[in-house]
Structures are given as C-alpha cells and as structure tokens.
Scaffold this motif. Structure first.
Motif, short mmCIF file in Angstrom:
data_model
loop_
_atom_site.label_atom_id
_atom_site.label_comp_id
_atom_site.label_asym_id
_atom_site.label_seq_id
_atom_site.Cartn_x
_atom_site.Cartn_y
_atom_site.Cartn_z
N ASP A 22 0.84 -1.27 0.04
CA ASP A 22 0.03 0.03 -0.13
C ASP A 22 0.72 1.35 -0.07
OD1 ASP A 22 -2.44 -1.57 0.07
OD2 ASP A 22 -2.24 -1.70 2.29
N LEU A 23 1.93 1.20 0.98
CA LEU A 23 2.88 2.32 0.82
C LEU A 23 3.55 2.75 -0.40
CD1 LEU A 23 4.72 1.84 4.29
CD2 LEU A 23 2.41 3.18 3.87
N ALA A 24 4.04 1.63 -1.27
CA ALA A 24 4.64 1.43 -2.34
C ALA A 24 3.78 2.37 -3.50
CB ALA A 24 5.03 0.26 -3.04
N ALA A 79 9.92 -3.25 -5.13
CA ALA A 79 11.34 -3.41 -4.81
C ALA A 79 12.05 -1.93 -4.88
CB ALA A 79 11.91 -4.20 -5.86
N HIS A 80 11.48 -1.22 -5.89
CA HIS A 80 12.26 -0.03 -6.11
C HIS A 80 11.87 1.11 -4.91
CE1 HIS A 80 12.48 3.96 -8.85
NE2 HIS A 80 13.58 3.75 -8.02
N PHE A 81 10.69 0.84 -4.41
CA PHE A 81 10.18 1.58 -3.39
C PHE A 81 10.94 1.33 -1.95
CE2 PHE A 81 7.14 1.73 0.51
CZ PHE A 81 7.38 2.95 0.65
N SER A 82 11.19 0.02 -1.89
CA SER A 82 11.88 -0.27 -0.61
C SER A 82 13.31 0.38 -0.61
CB SER A 82 11.78 -1.71 -0.31
OG SER A 82 10.60 -2.25 0.14
N ARG A 115 14.77 3.32 2.08
CA ARG A 115 15.82 3.06 3.10
C ARG A 115 16.77 4.27 2.53
NH1 ARG A 115 17.80 -1.06 5.69
NH2 ARG A 115 16.39 -2.83 5.00
N LYS A 116 17.01 4.48 1.31
CA LYS A 116 17.87 5.68 0.84
C LYS A 116 17.28 7.07 1.65
CE LYS A 116 18.72 7.09 -3.22
NZ LYS A 116 18.81 7.06 -4.71
N ALA A 117 15.98 7.33 1.76
CA ALA A 117 15.62 8.52 2.09
C ALA A 117 15.67 8.31 3.73
CB ALA A 117 14.48 8.91 1.60
N PHE A 118 15.39 7.40 4.27
CA PHE A 118 15.00 7.31 5.87
C PHE A 118 15.94 6.32 6.62
CE2 PHE A 118 10.86 8.86 3.84
CZ PHE A 118 11.07 10.09 4.23
N GLY A 119 16.73 5.92 6.09
CA GLY A 119 17.67 4.91 6.80
C GLY A 119 17.10 3.70 7.41
N GLU A 120 15.91 3.28 6.99
CA GLU A 120 15.35 2.23 7.50
C GLU A 120 14.30 1.52 6.29
OE1 GLU A 120 13.17 2.24 11.16
OE2 GLU A 120 13.12 4.45 10.91
#
Lengths: 143, 144
Positions: B29-31, B39-42, B46-51
């Motif tokens: 849903d978040l993606a 896959a791209h979203f995750s 992670r790149k933007a928020f570190g987790e």
C-alpha cells in the motif's frame, strides 16, 4: 495571567462508536481511555490530533443519573439528535484533499469544500450529530 | 504534477504510515502511495530514511501501542487491533523483541493509566454521588 486551552468536551451517544469515528475516520490519536470503578465505571475518554499533544477532545457520554436527572439527560439526547450539539473547528492544509480522503472513509459531508474570503471551508457531522468544520485558511488571511 | 525529487513521493508513503497505521496497511500500500514498484520503493525509502518501510511501519505501530499501554486500560488484544495488527501472538513477539519486555510487563512498569487520567473534580463529584433508593423525606406523610 496565562490561560491556554487544554481540552474541550463534546457529548457523544456512544463512546465506542465515537472513538472509532475520531480515530479511524479522522485519524486522531487516543490520549486517555480509562474506566473508573469507584465512579460507577465512568469512562474517561479523550482523543486529539496527531502533532497537537497539548489539546484534547473529551468524548463524554450523554450523562445518566446521578450526573443529571433522567428528564434533563433525555432533553440533551433529543437536542443532540436534532444537531444542536457542539461545533469543532478543525483546520487543514488541503481542504479538497481532506474532503476526498474523508469521503472515501464514509464521512458524510453536510457542506463540500467551498471558497470563502478567508479560505476553503467545509463541514460534516460526527456520529453523534456534532458539527465539525474543516477549513483551509489562506496563508495571507490575517483575521 | 510537478517533477518532484523521488524522496517527495517516498515521504508521501511515510506520512501515510504515520496517519493511517491503525488500518491494515502493508508495504505494498505504501509503495502504491509513492507510485513506485515494491522493490524500487523499499530501496528508495531506505535511502531517504535509513530504514526499510516495513521496519518503519512496524515501529510506528509499536510506538502507538506502547503509548496506549501507558495511557489506556484497553486490553493487549484490543491495542493490537487498534494499531492495525491482526495477530496478537506476532504483535506480542514484535513488542517484546523491541522493548525487551512483554506488553503486560511494559504496562506494569508505569503508573496505572487511571493515575494519569485527569478526570476533573466536577466529574468525580457528579459520578461519585451515591444514589439512594428511598428518601424518608419522599414519603410525604412521614414528614411532619
């Protein structure tokens, strides 16, 4: 002298139903939900907007005796059902988007968003018939 | 739609998790909210928020659950449901892993919610007032 708003109360027909509405439909957080046996299981239930922790709304059950006599409580209930309850004025940064989101969640708007001199304004009711305004105030509007 | 940096779209997903954690939201849903493939979203999240988005959503839910354990007397099962999770078993396991104690133990580590509830004096006086079934004064004949 310093005075601030801490919380305001609205009467609700059913606390469980109201809690669902304010949290799941409007996205507020529950602040306190405690049942007090020594007060005849009175339930102290408060909610508030995420990001505004110092202001809460008290969801008060329409009183029963011994808080109020039956005749007075019935009168409150009747007035509530006619829409003569509280009004809560909420603000948002995007009224039309909030209208779409809330409508999708089954919130029934009495007034869809409309342009006013001060911003974009709309209105709906909570499950108990309390009136809720939802306003996007224009940045440059002073008053 | 202006051509925003991709982080702006990822932020939309993070806001969604913060605002609607109590719905059965998933990473899918978040993606979708970010308009990116899973896959791209995750990766971008992670790149933007570190987790990972999964970790973010779960910790948001656990933070809310911890708050409810401290400030309400709702049961662990109710709270699990209140934060958008359906399995009480896996909720309890995740909570215990994160906070180092079970939800029940966590609740016991704080003052009871009733001590924190600011029930105003006017309500204590109103709801605490006993109700007498009979008043001698009501039986008019006896009062003279």
């Amino acid at each position: 002298m310093m005075l601030k708003i801490g919380s305001m109360q609205v009467w609700v027909h059913d606390q469980d139903e109201a809690l669902q509405f304010y949290t799941r439909k409007l996205g507020m957080e529950v602040r306190s939900d405690v049942t007090v046996p020594e007060l005849g299981n009175f339930r102290w239930l408060t909610v508030g907007p995420v990001g505004q922790p110092d202001i809460s709304i008290v969801l008060m059950p329409i009183p029963e005796p011994p808080m109020m006599d039956k005749e007075t409580a019935d009168a409150v209930r009747e007035l509530m059902s006619k829409g003569v309850g509280a009004t809560i004025f909420l603000t948002t940064d995007d009224c039309r988007k909030a209208y779409e989101e809330l409508s999708a969640r089954g919130v029934e708007f009495v007034e869809p968003p409309e342009e006013r001199p001060y911003g974009i304004d709309s209105g709906f009711r909570d499950v108990s018939g309390n009136h809720i305004r939802l306003t996007q105030v224009y940045d440059n509007f002073g008053g | 739609m202006a051509n925003h940096p991709i982080a702006r779209h990822v932020l939309r997903a993070k806001d969604l998790a913060d605002a609607w954690y109590f719905e059965p939201l998933t990473v899918a849903d978040l993606a979708r909210a970010a308009g990116l493939s899973r896959a791209h979203f995750s990766h971008e999240f992670r790149k933007a928020f570190g987790e990972s988005p999964h970790a973010y959503l779960l910790t948001r839910r656990l933070e809310r659950a911890a708050a409810m354990l401290r400030t309400t007397d709702r049961s662990v099962a109710e709270i699990c449901h209140d934060v958008g999770l359906s399995s009480v078993g896996s909720f309890t396991a995740s909570f215990t892993r994160t906070y180092g104690m079970s939800p029940t133990a966590y609740r016991k580590a704080f003052p009871p919610a009733a001590d924190l509830a600011r029930v105003p004096g006017c309500l204590v006086r109103a709801y605490g007032r006993p109700r007498l079934r009979t008043f001698r004064e009501d039986r008019g004949a006896a009062a003279s």
